[in-house]
Write an enzyme that holds these catalytic residues in place. Structure first.
Site: not given
Ligand code: K1U
Ligand code: ZN
Length: 168
Positions: A46, A51, A92-93, A134-135, A138
């Site tokens: 996401g 972000q 979270c990225l 989560h998004e 943000h």
């Molecule tokens: O919003 C963001 O920063 C993105 C975040 C979203 C998220 C992840 C986990 C739970 C709720 C919301 C991410 O994508 S973090 C990276 C991640 O979870 C992932 C990366 C590669 C493959 C699978 C998952």
């Molecule tokens: Zn995030």
């Protein structure tokens, strides 16, 4: 398509409240394409416009393993459906390298528009429901670390500040 820079905690710009999208134009469609590019490259499931320092209510999500379920959420909102809150590991990225348990609703009804302004509704459970919450946080300037204890949040902030100093 272009890669966009992702802001990292504790950057104060992540606390900005995003404004509703009014014009569904080519500029918006380019932003959406660039956000997908950035999210897939990261990689993540996401990304909210906040972000990438764009303060409009725009989110992209794809919880599939093969990039086959892209979702565009413009001016999104959700309502809680039945079910118990559940704890799930979140990342979270904008908080790279940290994963923590957060308790969220497991079943929601999403209402949003696509990048052309077409409204839709979607019932979501599990990871997709968590990712939507989560998004949307943000877009309101909220991060998953806000659900953690002050001690945990400040430990994460200090570690990231140290990394940012080393990178500068
Ligand atoms: O919003 C963001 O920063 C993105 C975040 C979203 C998220 C992840 C986990 C739970 C709720 C919301 C991410 O994508 S973090 C990276 C991640 O979870 C992932 C990366 C590669 C493959 C699978 C998952
Ligand atoms: Zn995030």
């Amino acid at each position: 398509m272009s890669q966009l820079e992702i802001l990292e905690f504790p950057d104060p710009r992540l606390r900005t409240i995003a404004k509703p999208v009014i014009e569904f134009d080519e500029k918006l469609q380019k932003l959406v394409a660039d956000m997908f590019d950035t999210m897939y490259e990261a990689p993540g499931i996401g990304l909210a416009a906040t972000q990438v320092n764009v303060h409009q209510r725009v989110v992209v999500i794809d919880v599939s393993e093969d990039h086959s379920q892209p979702l565009v959420l413009i001016n999104p909102s959700y309502t809680v459906l039945e079910g118990e809150p559940e704890e799930m590991q979140e990342g979270c990225l904008s908080v790279p390298g940290f994963y923590e348990g957060v308790t969220r609703i497991d079943h929601v009804l999403l209402k949003a528009c696509d990048e052309y302004g077409k409204p839709y509704e979607l019932e979501a459970r599990g990871l997709l429901a968590v990712c939507i919450q989560h998004e949307l946080d943000h877009l309101d300037g909220k991060l998953f670390v806000d659900y953690l204890s002050t001690v945990k949040r400040s430990r994460i902030r200090k570690k990231l500040e140290k990394q940012h100093k080393l990178q500068a």
